[in-house]
Scaffold this motif. Structure first.
Motif, PDB file in Angstrom:
ATOM      1  N   GLU A  89       0.835  -1.195   0.000  1.00 37.55           N
ATOM      2  CA  GLU A  89       0.000   0.000   0.000  1.00 37.55           C
ATOM      3  C   GLU A  89       0.874   1.250   0.000  1.00 37.55           C
ATOM      4  O   GLU A  89       1.869   1.338   0.711  1.00 37.55           O
ATOM      5  N   ASP A  90       0.515   2.217  -0.814  1.00 37.32           N
ATOM      6  CA  ASP A  90       1.259   3.459  -0.883  1.00 37.32           C
ATOM      7  C   ASP A  90       0.616   4.495   0.025  1.00 37.32           C
ATOM      8  O   ASP A  90      -0.600   4.640   0.065  1.00 37.32           O
ATOM      9  N   LYS A  91       1.441   5.198   0.765  1.00 41.34           N
ATOM     10  CA  LYS A  91       0.947   6.197   1.688  1.00 41.34           C
ATOM     11  C   LYS A  91       0.919   7.549   0.981  1.00 41.34           C
ATOM     12  O   LYS A  91       1.886   7.966   0.365  1.00 41.34           O
ATOM     13  N   GLN A  92      -0.210   8.230   1.103  1.00 45.01           N
ATOM     14  CA  GLN A  92      -0.357   9.526   0.478  1.00 45.01           C
ATOM     15  C   GLN A  92      -0.403  10.614   1.533  1.00 45.01           C
ATOM     16  O   GLN A  92      -0.784  10.384   2.675  1.00 45.01           O
ATOM     17  N   SER A  93       0.000  11.798   1.113  1.00 52.32           N
ATOM     18  CA  SER A  93       0.048  12.941   2.007  1.00 52.32           C
ATOM     19  C   SER A  93      -0.919  14.009   1.508  1.00 52.32           C
ATOM     20  O   SER A  93      -1.081  14.199   0.299  1.00 52.32           O
ATOM     21  N   ARG A  94      -1.579  14.687   2.449  1.00 53.21           N
ATOM     22  CA  ARG A  94      -2.481  15.783   2.099  1.00 53.21           C
ATOM     23  C   ARG A  94      -2.241  16.960   3.044  1.00 53.21           C
ATOM     24  O   ARG A  94      -3.131  17.414   3.751  1.00 53.21           O
ATOM     25  N   THR A  95      -1.011  17.441   3.050  1.00 48.62           N
ATOM     26  CA  THR A  95      -0.648  18.571   3.891  1.00 48.62           C
ATOM     27  C   THR A  95      -0.995  19.883   3.184  1.00 48.62           C
ATOM     28  O   THR A  95      -1.354  19.898   1.997  1.00 48.62           O
ATOM     29  N   LEU A  96      -0.844  20.982   3.916  1.00 46.80           N
ATOM     30  CA  LEU A  96      -1.063  22.292   3.306  1.00 46.80           C
ATOM     31  C   LEU A  96      -0.083  22.502   2.152  1.00 46.80           C
ATOM     32  O   LEU A  96      -0.457  23.040   1.099  1.00 46.80           O
ATOM     33  N   VAL A 128       1.078  23.034  -3.693  1.00 49.21           N
ATOM     34  CA  VAL A 128       1.756  22.507  -4.884  1.00 49.21           C
ATOM     35  C   VAL A 128       0.742  22.061  -5.921  1.00 49.21           C
ATOM     36  O   VAL A 128       0.877  22.330  -7.122  1.00 49.21           O
ATOM     37  N   ASP A 129      -0.302  21.388  -5.450  1.00 48.25           N
ATOM     38  CA  ASP A 129      -1.333  20.909  -6.370  1.00 48.25           C
ATOM     39  C   ASP A 129      -2.045  22.057  -7.056  1.00 48.25           C
ATOM     40  O   ASP A 129      -2.306  22.004  -8.263  1.00 48.25           O
ATOM     41  N   ARG A 130      -2.371  23.113  -6.305  1.00 48.15           N
ATOM     42  CA  ARG A 130      -3.094  24.234  -6.911  1.00 48.15           C
ATOM     43  C   ARG A 130      -2.222  24.953  -7.940  1.00 48.15           C
ATOM     44  O   ARG A 130      -2.719  25.402  -8.980  1.00 48.15           O
ATOM     45  N   ILE A 131      -0.935  25.060  -7.671  1.00 46.71           N
ATOM     46  CA  ILE A 131      -0.033  25.667  -8.662  1.00 46.71           C
ATOM     47  C   ILE A 131       0.023  24.799  -9.913  1.00 46.71           C
ATOM     48  O   ILE A 131      -0.071  25.295 -11.038  1.00 46.71           O
ATOM     49  N   LEU A 177      14.947  23.756  -9.315  1.00 44.07           N
ATOM     50  CA  LEU A 177      14.392  24.178  -8.031  1.00 44.07           C
ATOM     51  C   LEU A 177      14.122  23.002  -7.086  1.00 44.07           C
ATOM     52  O   LEU A 177      14.229  23.139  -5.871  1.00 44.07           O
ATOM     53  N   THR A 178      13.772  21.865  -7.629  1.00 42.94           N
ATOM     54  CA  THR A 178      13.444  20.699  -6.805  1.00 42.94           C
ATOM     55  C   THR A 178      14.640  19.801  -6.528  1.00 42.94           C
ATOM     56  O   THR A 178      14.560  18.901  -5.691  1.00 42.94           O
ATOM     57  N   GLY A 179      15.735  20.029  -7.232  1.00 43.81           N
ATOM     58  CA  GLY A 179      16.900  19.155  -7.088  1.00 43.81           C
ATOM     59  C   GLY A 179      16.843  17.931  -7.984  1.00 43.81           C
ATOM     60  O   GLY A 179      17.738  17.082  -7.941  1.00 43.81           O
ATOM     61  N   TYR A 180      15.807  17.824  -8.808  1.00 43.85           N
ATOM     62  CA  TYR A 180      15.679  16.662  -9.684  1.00 43.85           C
ATOM     63  C   TYR A 180      16.803  16.596 -10.716  1.00 43.85           C
ATOM     64  O   TYR A 180      17.292  15.512 -11.049  1.00 43.85           O
ATOM     65  N   THR A 181      17.219  17.765 -11.233  1.00 40.00           N
ATOM     66  CA  THR A 181      18.306  17.772 -12.209  1.00 40.00           C
ATOM     67  C   THR A 181      19.588  17.252 -11.565  1.00 40.00           C
ATOM     68  O   THR A 181      20.322  16.444 -12.163  1.00 40.00           O
ATOM     69  N   PHE A 236      -2.911  15.942  -5.879  1.00 39.78           N
ATOM     70  CA  PHE A 236      -2.527  15.817  -7.278  1.00 39.78           C
ATOM     71  C   PHE A 236      -2.983  14.473  -7.839  1.00 39.78           C
ATOM     72  O   PHE A 236      -3.432  14.372  -8.986  1.00 39.78           O
ATOM     73  N   ASN A 237      -2.902  13.447  -6.999  1.00 43.38           N
ATOM     74  CA  ASN A 237      -3.281  12.110  -7.458  1.00 43.38           C
ATOM     75  C   ASN A 237      -4.748  12.041  -7.863  1.00 43.38           C
ATOM     76  O   ASN A 237      -5.126  11.278  -8.762  1.00 43.38           O
TER      77      ASN A 237
END
Length: 303
Positions: free
Chosen positions: A4-11, A16-19, A50-54, A160-161
């Protein structure tokens, strides 16, 4: 895979989702070519740095290819983020994706076996990785009479999910969230002669350790288990982005012979590895695919 994957719904997740929703909504107003190119630019020049993904992509490239120049790592990492951005907006522009999918070339030694299995009602597992646009492969097959149900990993950001899942469903075929219930439903779909789409290139701590790009990579062996249980045809499939940036050729490789689950898993990772070596900028190097430190810790603990 049935974890099972744990999801987060913080402020923070909500912000992030609204952006993201706002950016996606604005881009969907543009013509398809422009929206895809723009999202690639955003991911390459803003999101990645900005996210460090690069930086993470460059680190993974150095782990696999230590002799590669830093300049080349930077070039590939930028391509990786550009492709990732394109994938995101392509998958939200479902009607355009499906219309273009009807024009893409589907080819390879796995095409005739797939067509025979379709005619015979035999289950098919189409297996890929986070390469090119994995959902584009589903689109290409579904507009040609298949019914690929997708087994997907829910995103960590629950907000987002909620809308991401709709993009999986909109391509056609059912969508199954990874987890006990989702995997059980996916297996029922396959058992009944359905077609499944799976990605097997993420770290799976309790999986079998196979070689991927020359390094040990814990991998779920569910594909082999399901294929052997239900006599499903296993076909590696890749939607490879073309130079115009918005279209794909869809390659179906020869079916993986039935043997044992580990051998089949290794064959699938070898197949994906060959595609990554040929087109490194199209694979998602942002994943923490190998986690060598965690592997060492688990080995030391006897796990």
């Amino acid at each position: 895979m049935a974890v099972e994957d744990k999801q987060s719904r913080t402020l923070g997740d909500w912000i992030v989702d609204r952006i993201a929703r706002a950016v996606i909504a604005m881009l969907l107003l543009l013509p398809h070519r422009a929206r895809v190119a723009t999202m690639g630019w955003i991911a390459r020049n803003l999101v990645g740095p900005l996210t460090g993904y690069t930086r993470r992509a460059r680190k993974n490239l150095a782990y696999i290819w230590p002799d590669m120049s830093e300049r080349e790592r930077r070039r590939i990492a930028r391509s990786v983020l550009d492709n990732a951005g394109r994938v995101i907006i392509e998958n939200y522009a479902t009607s355009d994706q499906l219309a273009r999918a009807a024009t893409w070339t589907t080819h390879g030694p796995g095409l005739d076996p797939a067509q025979k299995a379709l005619a015979d009602g035999r289950p098919i597992l189409f297996v890929s990785g986070h390469f090119g646009n994995y959902q584009a492969a589903r689109a290409a097959m579904n507009v040609r009479g298949y019914n690929l149900g997708g087994l997907y990993r829910p995103l960590n950001n629950g907000y987002f999910n909620d809308h991401y899942v709709r993009t999986v469903e909109a391509v056609g075929g059912p969508a199954f969230a990874r987890g006990r219930r989702g995997l059980a439903n996916f297996m029922r779909h396959v058992k009944e002669g359905g077609h499944g789409a799976l990605l097997i290139d993420q770290y799976f701590a309790d999986g079998v350790v196979v070689d991927f790009l020359g390094k040990p990579a814990p991998t779920a062996q569910s594909v082999g288990d399901i294929a052997l249980k239900f006599n499903a045809l296993v076909i590696p499939i890749y939607a490879r982005r073309l130079e115009n940036g918005i279209d794909f050729d869809v390659l179906l490789e020869a079916p993986v012979p039935h043997s044992d689950a580990k051998t089949m898993t290794q064959a699938l990772m070898d197949s994906l590895g060959a595609q990554v070596r040929e087109r490194p900028g199209q694979w998602f190097w942002v994943h923490r695919r190998w986690k060598p430190d965690r592997q060492a810790a688990r080995a030391a603990a006897g796990l």
